[in-house]
Design an enzyme around this catalytic site. Structure first.
Site, PDB file in Angstrom:
ATOM      1  N   ASP B 427     -85.441  -8.149 -17.746  1.00 48.91           N
ATOM      2  CA  ASP B 427     -84.998  -8.795 -16.528  1.00 48.91           C
ATOM      3  C   ASP B 427     -85.918  -9.992 -16.328  1.00 48.91           C
ATOM      4  O   ASP B 427     -86.973 -10.077 -16.943  1.00 48.91           O
ATOM      5  CB  ASP B 427     -85.164  -7.761 -15.392  1.00 48.91           C
ATOM      6  CG  ASP B 427     -84.923  -8.384 -14.046  1.00 48.91           C
ATOM      7  OD1 ASP B 427     -83.939  -9.116 -13.932  1.00 48.91           O
ATOM      8  OD2 ASP B 427     -85.710  -8.126 -13.129  1.00 48.91           O
ATOM      9  N   LYS B 428     -85.518 -10.931 -15.498  1.00 52.35           N
ATOM     10  CA  LYS B 428     -86.403 -12.070 -15.302  1.00 52.35           C
ATOM     11  C   LYS B 428     -87.216 -11.946 -14.023  1.00 52.35           C
ATOM     12  O   LYS B 428     -88.420 -11.822 -14.049  1.00 52.35           O
ATOM     13  CB  LYS B 428     -85.602 -13.371 -15.293  1.00 52.35           C
ATOM     14  CG  LYS B 428     -86.463 -14.591 -15.484  1.00 52.35           C
ATOM     15  CD  LYS B 428     -85.793 -15.830 -14.941  1.00 52.35           C
ATOM     16  CE  LYS B 428     -86.301 -16.111 -13.592  1.00 52.35           C
ATOM     17  NZ  LYS B 428     -85.600 -16.540 -12.558  1.00 52.35           N
TER      18      LYS B 428
END
EC number: 7.6.2.1
Lengths: 320, 1194
Positions: B427-428
């Site tokens: 995920d960022k």
């Protein structure tokens, strides 16, 4: 976790922290070429001398092996040896003689050797009762002795297949017309005599059945003194084995002629087993056995060979 | 009871939304129906009606077992394993005459093994039980009607309908309805950390009608009935009605206080117990995570099957020969082996029925050779894994000091999988970035404000190859003091200078929106210090920015927001009060938030902020003055990796507002299921004709050490995919910033934002669009593939957006898409939804067949984490959902490097070595039994005493192998990190591939042959001692067994690389223990010890031959492995061998020099430009893997 806990944990020197951080002081052996060569050479330099010493010990032992199972059957019976041995009316005495090849120093151990005899068969090994051997008649638990546990509804002492098939060839030794005294005491393990076979247990109802297996026992002698039985009941490891018969406590000289009078009672003919008589001295290592020494020398020299091959390859092939 | 209600409502000032001004008179349609049947008689827990309902008590048990079912249930769990069932059957059969050895000797190890596993389960469960006991026995004050006072009661004795008093900083004992609090406006603050991990306080508000009951005396008269929904797991919804004083009042989540949340900043509250024990929402939410198994375990099962087949084969061969031998016992009517009494035999040895005897013997063989199956394997592995995870939890290098969070292995059964990760899906936000937002730039009225460059911009400039001018990155030291969340520098605006800007009125409006349009709560810490509690860090950044510019938001209550702002005309700071009428909350669907306020000039204003796309489509014609330029600026900002938001407002007409408000309130108080839809529609109605003011840009700061960590992981050959909801530009820029996309890497962009598709979209034919999109994607993929194949020496980065991804996931396309993706070093999926994240994860997992690791921090990553082989949760700021769904929790992304490269590598190596070794030692042992069989005419007589055998797996060989599984290190942690390529050993599974496993098995076979034949030839036959005694069955057994114990333990010593005192103790201790055992066992009476009686003391120890044989056999059995290892290390070294040798001689090696050069250069250049030879090597490796996996996929 409290702050103080953390504080102490941060203490890198504490042994616990070294443990939890998986950084305990450790020895990390690596097989570098130097180590490899040294290790193999070291094995070689240890093993070859050990092998030579054991070989020497083995060669110092004088051993005489005489097979007698065929020779002791009179010529006419050799076609059907089984019926010969099973026929009680034929006398089984027989004699053989041999020349002592080397000076044999007392004590000289007498063994009988049987081959192709499965004393380690599961049915056979299990067919005994340690309780009965030690405590005698009033003990139950002889069911393990099947199929030789009772006869005429009375328990057999000693029960079981092993005792029932007791080896019963006998040997007398004559040198220069004089009988060589054979010491037949202390041929069994001391612990067996003292702790496994009862002093107050006497043979009872033994070999009274329709089918008689091997030797009989003197019912007036307690089991702890029946050393032939005790030796026999230490079952062998492999189908070919030697068992101690006695000791000659006189030296035998070179070219002494020894005549053996033996009673060839025991039936090995029905299953094609061999019977041999063995006279042997011992070294510090035991009997005559070249195998161990040869194996040592072999392993040692393979080690050295590996070391040499490795060194050559190491020097010839450049490192990447 | 004197009670002074807090007058100064310093904290009780917010009721931004859902303030219940009126109670609904509408009949709540669903109440009383199915699913909404709960009835609570408040303050009457003893009433007949309440008792008749038989609601559960507040006793809570989270244990897996109870005292009653522990034994049967855990036994059942144990015997779900094939191997254990086999041993159970063997144990049962061992009472029959089939058994080659006595029953107790087979039952004991089984009992030990099963007992150890059950003890482990029991201890784990007991810990849970202690927590339960603690929770159940906490005290709470419960109202006693007879004495009109509160008395202490245990939590577990709480009943539905009880009135309780909860004081500050106490946990709520059950789900409560808030009646009243110490605040006059009956609000209270709760912290829901245990529920969702959010640390900010949430405001709860009681109904006004119940606010009167604020003292113990008044409560005596309180009677009411609550009808509400049945227990369910939805934390954020509650539907219910309060029947009080012949009136009905609808209840919302605003009045509900959930168990396990904590009362904060409020002296006390009174509440009615609605849900107790397992009916509470938090307990309803507790679900077991999906159980995951590792690849090694699955392969281990197959090995067990191989061993089972071997076992059957060996037994079959044995019984064949046994049948022949038994048949021969009766030859031509004569019994040959008369000493076995074939005439008077049992069915097991009957020569007249050799086939039956052989069949039964086969069963005996299955029991005898059962030592081929390692009974203690499973329990040993479990013990090792638990200890390994303790080490992971304890690792100081993965401990985050700031947050006081160590790494946490939530499941212990995935440790070795950490060493085999092939693809990381990340995920960022909150994972790569720290989700702490800093206000850096803004565009007001088409003018750019804010100077300086962000880290991303610097990376961007470098990417373009621009020379960096002196314009240094924004430096915190430049300003007087750095303010968290604010990194804005512009002398045109700061310090009140905005007044002299040409469009100061727009600037004023802009910052007013930022200062009022939010749900933050101010906390006055000191005279000049105000902190804000906000729902999201973006929001806090806006409020802080407004404050710093001069629009200080300092107080709020339910109906107003107070700002202290600069009056442009007079130049002094004045307090202005905005009457807060409505808050239209932010949601991910709406992508905007707005407030309706009445300013001191009595103007009705709607102030809005939101995603650019949403705001721009709601602008009025006159409001589009700055649209073009603002759009440009937003484009530029997102290129720089910044998060943007558009700001707009609208003046409302009084009449329009009035009619709207009526409808809105009606919708709000309705309790029907489509309430939310209705409210959204109404919000849409008023949020139109907006006037654009400008846009904000907030920097999403990268987490510490992310670029370095990603660089390391990439060098370890791990593919990294970023799955983010961000725009393509932002995602690419973050990609550059954290070195996912590197200089010299070619980008492949797959998108649907093409002119022809856009043109078709305007036409609106959905089917045509879909078809055209699909074709376009297909074309793009094929083109990219050919490009990748042609330029095999370049690295590629693939960027695809969520919409394109839906088409790429099409059945016909997915294989070629995954093929392409696998050949790219980096894949970035932008604009992807949580569901897509999970789908991609599943696809990567199934197509490559390799291990995938998903890492994320938010609730939107939960699907991905559960889908992946390993889910790693970042225990950051975004809540606990991700952590609760994860297998491992770490505090920072950069710890992933250590978790994988160090712990993963070690655990993989340990477990695979351990399993191989387990098979080795059992095959060695099992086959010595078989060779011996061959010399007993396969009668089933074991070579050893029963108790030697049963102790083999449990006592003489178990501890060293556990030490191997827990402590072994091929190279130290430092070197693991220094040589990331080492990790490829796990990815390519070279320590646990079939050749290696079979190699170990072959080694076991070889060892057994060497041990058996050398021992028998050395020791049997002639006298083995000077006193002429010969070796019998028991002596041979002891000698062989001694050799086996020595050999397997020394093999262990040869194969481990790391000797601490623990290894020494375990290995040499096990051997010593064998001798001790032999002495002790040999000294108990012969009826018990049978063949072992005094065998060492009397027979073996005095025999030099015995000792010489041991030495010979052990060295001979070690020689094959030793020479193999020696040659292999020298001439075909594996990565860890190479590193071990380097470690020995660090000064003289080229390899090390390369490494040093590498680290220097990467430090100097920061971007990961590797020396070409090394890079080439990495590249080739990853390309090989890519191709290999592609091969699997097609």
């Amino acid at each position: 976790m409290t702050d103080t806990d953390r504080g102490t944990q941060r203490d890198r020197d504490s042994a616990f922290s070294l443990f939890t951080q998986q950084s305990l002081p450790a020895c990390k052996p690596v097989l570098t070429p130097e180590w490899v060569i040294m290790t193999f050479l070291f094995i070689g330099f240890i093993f070859i001398p050990v092998g030579l010493v054991t070989l020497r010990a083995s060669h110092s032992v004088v051993e005489i092996v005489e097979r007698y199972d065929i020779g002791c059957v009179p010529e006419p019976f050799r076609i059907d040896k089984v019926s010969y041995i099973q026929d009680d009316s034929i006398p089984k005495n027989c004699s053989l003689s041999f020349k002592v090849p080397k000076y044999m120093k007392a004590p000289i151990y007498i063994y009988y050797q049987l081959e192709n005899y499965y004393q380690n068969h599961r049915r056979y090994v299990k067919s005994r009762s340690d309780k009965q051997l030690l405590h005698g008649q009033n003990e139950h638990g002889i069911s393990s002795c099947q199929p030789v546990e009772v006869n005429n509804d009375r328990p057999i002492i000693p029960c079981g297949l092993i005792a029932w098939s007791l080896f019963n060839d006998t040997f007398t030794f004559i040198r220069n017309r004089a009988e060589l005294k054979v010491n037949r005491k202390n041929i069994a393990w001391k612990s067996d005599r003292e702790h496994k076979f009862g002093k107050n247990v006497y043979p009872f109802n033994f070999q009274n059945g329709t089918l008689i297996g091997g030797g009989k026992l003197n019912p007036t002698i307690p089991l702890s003194d029946q050393e032939d039985l005790i030796v026999w009941m230490r079952t062998s490891a492999l189908p070919s084995f030697r068992k101690l018969y006695g000791r000659i406590e006189k030296d035998l000289d070179v070219d002494d002629v020894v005549v053996v009078h033996l009673m060839n009672n025991y039936n090995t003919y029905s299953f094609g087993g061999k019977k041999k008589l063995v006279l042997s001295t011992t070294s510090w290592l035991g009997g005559k056995n070249d195998f161990l020494g040869l194996a040592y020398v072999f392993i040692g020299s393979s080690s050295v060979t590996i070391a040499v091959v490795f060194t050559l390859l190491h020097l010839l092939s450049p490192r990447h | 009871m004197a009670r002074i209600r807090k007058r100064s409502i310093q904290l009780s000032k917010l009721c931004s939304f859902a303030c219940c001004r009126s109670s609904s008179q509408d009949e709540h349609a669903q109440i009383g129906q199915k699913g909404y049947s709960r009835v609570v008689y408040c303050n009457e827990p003893d009433s007949q009606e309440q008792i008749r309902l038989r609601y559960r008590g507040n006793y809570v048990s989270t244990t897996k077992y109870t005292a009653v079912n522990f034994i049967p249930k855990s036994l059942f769990e144990q015997f779900r394993r094939v191997a254990n069932i086999y041993f159970l059957v063997v144990a049962c059969v061992s009472f029959s005459p089939l058994a080659p050895y006595s029953a107790p000797s087979i039952i004991l190890p089984l009992v030990v093994v099963i007992g150890a596993t059950m003890a482990k389960e029991g201890v784990e469960d007991w810990r849970r039980n202690l927590q339960d006991i603690e929770a159940n026995n906490r005290k709470v004050e419960v109202y006693d009607k007879s004495s009109c006072s509160f008395r202490q009661t245990k939590w577990k004795d709480l009943r539905v309908g009880d009135l309780v008093k909860v004081c500050k900083d106490e946990y709520f004992p059950a789900d409560l309805l808030l009646l009243s609090s110490s605040y006059e406006d009956v609000v209270c603050y709760v912290e829901t950390m245990n529920l969702d991990g959010e640390t900010n306080l949430k405001l709860k508000h009681a109904l006004n009608v119940t606010s009167f009951y604020s003292s113990a005396e008044s409560l005596k008269e309180f009677r009411a009935v609550i009808k509400c929904e049945d227990p369910n797991e939805h934390l954020y919804s509650f539907i219910g009605t309060l029947y009080f004083d012949c009136q009905q009042y609808s209840l919302s989540p605003q009045q509900i206080l959930l168990r396990d949340s904590k009362l904060k900043n409020t002296e006390y509250i009174f509440g009615v117990v609605i849900f107790t024990g397992h009916d509470t929402k938090v307990m309803q939410n507790a679900t077991d995570p999906p159980s995951k198994r590792t690849k090694i375990e699955r392969r281990m099962d197959r090995i067990i099957y191989v061993l089972f087949s071997t076992l059957i084969l060996v037994s079959f061969i044995g019984s064949l020969f046994f049948g022949i031998e038994t048949n021969n016992d009766l030859s031509g009517g004569n019994y040959t082996r008369w000493y076995l009494r074939p005439d008077k035999t049992t069915v097991f040895f009957d020569p007249r029925r050799p086939a039956v005897a052989a069949f039964l013997h086969c069963l005996t063989g299955l029991m005898l050779y059962g030592y081929l199956i390692p009974i203690s394997l499973y329990v040993s592995i479990e013990i090792c894994k638990v200890l390994q995870s303790i080490f992971i939890n304890q690792d100081q290098a993965m401990y985050d000091e700031e947050m006081d969070r160590p790494a946490h292995a939530r499941t212990s059964n995935l440790n070795e999988e950490l060493g085999q990760v092939h693809t990381i899906l990340s995920d960022k936000t909150g994972t790569l970035t720290c989700n702490s937002m800093e206000f850096v730039k803004c565009s007001i009225a088409g003018t750019l404000y804010g100077r300086g460059m962000t880290e991303v911009e610097i990376a961007l400039a470098r990417k373009r190859g621009e020379q960096l001018t002196e314009q240094a990155p924004i430096d915190a030291s430049e300003s007087k003091k750095s303010i968290k969340g604010f990194n804005f520098r512009d002398e045109r605006i700061m310090d009140g200078k905005w007044v002299s800007e040409p469009q100061s009125d727009v600037i004023q409006k802009f910052f007013r929106v930022l200062a009022t349009c939010h749900t933050a709560v101010p906390e006055v810490m000191g005279p000049d210090e105000i902190m804000y509690e906000a729902e999201s860090p973006d929001e806090a950044a806006f409020v802080i920015a407004a404050r710093e510019v001069g629009f200080e938001f300092f107080a709020r209550n339910q109906t107003s927001i107070k700002l202290r702002e600069l009056d442009p005309t007079s130049g002094i700071r004045v307090d202005r009060v905005y009457e807060l009428l409505h808050v239209l909350e932010f949601s991910s669907a709406r992508k905007r938030m707005s407030v309706i306020v009445k300013n001191p000039e009595n103007q009705l204003l709607l102030l809005a902020k939101g995603a650019d796309s949403v705001i721009f489509e709601r602008l009025s014609k006159e409001g589009r003055a700055y649209e073009e330029r603002t759009k440009e600026h937003i484009e530029k900002y997102s290129e720089a990796g910044l998060r943007t938001m558009a700001v707009a407002y609208r003046e409302l007409d009084n009449d329009e507002y009035k009619t709207w408000e009526q409808e809105f309130l009606k919708a709000k108080t309705s309790v029907s299921a489509d309430r939310d839809v209705l409210m959204d529609e109404l919000a849409c109605q008023i949020e139109r004709d907006l006037i654009l003011l400008g846009a904000t840009a907030v920097e999403d700061k990268l987490q510490k050490g992310v670029p370095g960590c990603i660089d390391k992981l990439a060098r370890a050959g791990i593919g990294i995919w970023v799955l983010t909801g961000d725009k393509r530009g932002t995602a690419i820029n973050i990609g550059y910033a954290c070195s996912l996309l590197r200089h010299g890497m070619k980008q492949i962009v797959i998108t649907l934002e093409l002119p022809e598709i856009l043109a078709q979209e305007k036409e609106g034919d959905k089917e045509a669009i879909a078809e055209a999109s699909l074709n376009s994607i297909k074309l793009q993929i094929l083109k990219a593939k050919s490009q990748v194949t042609e330029e095999s020496s370049t690295e590629f980065g693939l960027i695809i957006d969520g919409k394109s991804l839906t088409y790429a996931m099409d059945k016909n396309l997915v294989n070629s898409f995954m093929d392409l993706a696998m050949r790219c070093a980096t894949v970035i999926c932008c604009r992807s939804s949580p569901k897509q994240k999970a789908v991609i994860t599943r696809l990567v997992k199934s197509v490559t067949g390799r291990t995938t690791l998903a890492i994320g921090d938010g609730a939107n990553d939960v699907g991905m984490l559960q889908e992946a082989d390993i889910g790693v949760g970042i225990s950051g700021v975004e809540g606990m959902q991700a952590v609760m769904a994860s297998d491992f929790a770490i505090a920072q992304f950069r710890f992933l490097e250590r978790l994988l490269l160090v712990h993963g590598h070690w655990c993989y190596r340990r477990i695979s070595m351990m399993i191989c070794y387990f098979f080795y030692k059992n095959i060695t042992f099992g086959f010595t039994l078989f060779w011996f069989e061959a010399y007993t005419s396969f009668s089933g007589q074991p070579a050893y005493n029963d108790w030697y055998m049963s102790c083999y797996n449990v006592f003489f060989t178990s501890l060293p192998v556990i030490a191997l599984g827990v402590f072994d290190q091929d190279v130290s942690a430092r070197l693991c990190l220094k040589h990331p390529l080492l990790y490829q050993e796990g990815v390519r599974n070279i320590l646990f591939n079939w050749p290696r496993i079979l190699g170990w098995m072959f080694n076991g076979l070889l060892s057994s042959i060497i041990i058996y034949f050398l021992t028998t030839n050395s020791i049997t036959g002639p006298a083995f001692r000077k006193d002429g005694q010969v070796a019998d069955y028991s002596v041979l057994g002891v000698t062989m067994y001694t050799c086996v114990v020595w050999t397997v333990n020394c093999q262990m010593a040869l194969s481990i690389n790391y000797f601490t005192w623990i290894q020494h103790l375990f290995i040499w201790g096990s051997i010593a223990f064998w001798y001790i055992f032999l002495v002790v066992y040999g000294s108990i009476p012969p009826t018990l010890s049978t063949t072992a009686y005094k065998v060492l003391v009397e027979a073996c120890a005095p025999s030099i031959l015995y000792w010489l044989t041991t030495l010979l056999v052990v060295i001979a059995a070690l020689l094959p492995l030793l020479s193999y290892r020696a040659f292999q290390i020298r001439f075909r070294p594996m990565e860890h061998d190479r590193i071990q040798i380097q470690r020995r001689r660090p000064e003289s090696t080229e390899y090390d020099a390369t490494q040093r050069r590498l680290s220097e250069s990467s430090e100097a250049r920061t971007s990961s430009e590797l020396p070409s030879e090394f890079k080439h090597r990495c590249l080739k490796k990853s390309a090989n893997i890519g191709i290999a996996s592609a091969g699997l996929g097609v």
